[in-house]
Motif scaffolding. Structure first.
Motif, PDB file in Angstrom:
ATOM      1  N   THR A 123       0.502  -1.477   0.071  1.00 30.88           N
ATOM      2  CA  THR A 123       0.413  -0.021  -0.003  1.00 30.88           C
ATOM      3  C   THR A 123       1.038   1.335   0.350  1.00 30.88           C
ATOM      4  O   THR A 123       0.531   2.119  -0.777  1.00 30.88           O
ATOM      5  CB  THR A 123      -1.142  -0.281   1.231  1.00 30.88           C
ATOM      6  N   GLU A 172       0.492   3.925  -3.378  1.00 27.29           N
ATOM      7  CA  GLU A 172       0.771   5.712  -2.403  1.00 27.29           C
ATOM      8  C   GLU A 172       1.369   6.177  -3.255  1.00 27.29           C
ATOM      9  O   GLU A 172       1.418   7.659  -3.655  1.00 27.29           O
ATOM     10  CB  GLU A 172       0.508   6.290  -1.323  1.00 27.29           C
ATOM     11  N   ASN A 199       0.656   8.867  -6.000  1.00 27.30           N
ATOM     12  CA  ASN A 199       1.864  10.596  -5.737  1.00 27.30           C
ATOM     13  C   ASN A 199       2.171  10.651  -7.764  1.00 27.30           C
ATOM     14  O   ASN A 199       2.075  12.486  -7.287  1.00 27.30           O
ATOM     15  CB  ASN A 199       2.410  10.374  -4.684  1.00 27.30           C
TER      16      ASN A 199
END
Length: 226
Positions: free
Chosen positions: A161, A165, A169
């Motif tokens: 995870t 992320e 981004n």
């Protein structure tokens, strides 16, 4: 980073053990020698009886810490993924550029492991070999769904995870961030396995590969969809 890490305790799900092996000298010897023995004879041939003989302790004493060798394998692999995540966090926390941060994260997850003397009872180089060779045995079971619900794989999922992320981004519109992140983590193990055992079906033959392969794959994939 070493000083900071020395003050951190690697955390794994408490349901994986009956008694925290980090809480006693015997527990640490169980961890240290189980890593060495599994690497030596393989998980299939590993038993608590053999481990007890190796550490000079009764088999029953090991069962006070782990109810089965399956739980022990889950503990060892969870410890490994938590250690990798700590390395990743400290290596990337000061990087402001999103692409540079992701590339550094890929390096941490896919690199050839060097021993970290911060944890004297864990040989991370040997543990890495176990994860490469044996990790799939921890989840390719009939009980995997129930064990997942009980949080046995929460550390591994946390690492994936975190990388997901980082991907978002860079490109918030990328459609497959979880799939790509899990491919980096799991695919790295597979490429290291192929490099060691099936050289003819991988292009990774050097220490900096599969790192360079996944850097190239990920950045081209993300940028192509922008």
């Amino acid at each position: 980073m070493i000083n900071l890490l020395s003050n951190l305790k690697i955390s794994v799900p408490e349901k994986l053990f009956l008694k925290d092996p980090e809480s006693s000298d015997l527990g640490k010897r169980i961890i240290e020698n189980s890593i060495l023995l599994i690497d030596e004879i393989g998980f299939d041939h590993f038993t608590f009886k053999k481990l007890g003989a190796k550490i000079g302790s009764n088999e029953s004493s090991i069962y006070r810490y782990f109810e089965s060798k399956h739980k022990l394998l889950l503990y060892l692999t969870s410890w490994y993924w938590a250690w990798v995540e700590y390395q990743l966090v400290f290596a990337t926390h000061s990087i402001s550029d999103d692409e540079e941060k992701l590339l550094r994260a890929i390096e941490i997850v896919t690199q050839t492991i060097e021993e970290d003397m911060t944890y004297s009872h864990v040989n991370e180089v040997v543990l890495n070999r176990i994860v490469i060779n044996e990790y799939s045995k921890s989840y390719l079971t009939k009980e995997v769904d129930n064990e997942n619900k009980d949080g046995y794989f929460v550390v591994y999922k946390s690492l994936v995870t975190r990388i997901k992320e980082m991907i978002l981004n860079i490109n918030p519109d990328y459609e497959y961030p979880s799939s790509l992140a899990s491919t980096i983590v799991g695919g790295s193990l597979h490429q290291h396995f192929l490099k060691a055992h099936f050289e003819s079906i991988t292009d990774c033959h050097t220490d900096n590969c599969p790192t360079q392969f996944f850097k190239d794959l990920v950045i081209k994939t993300i940028n192509k969809s922008i």
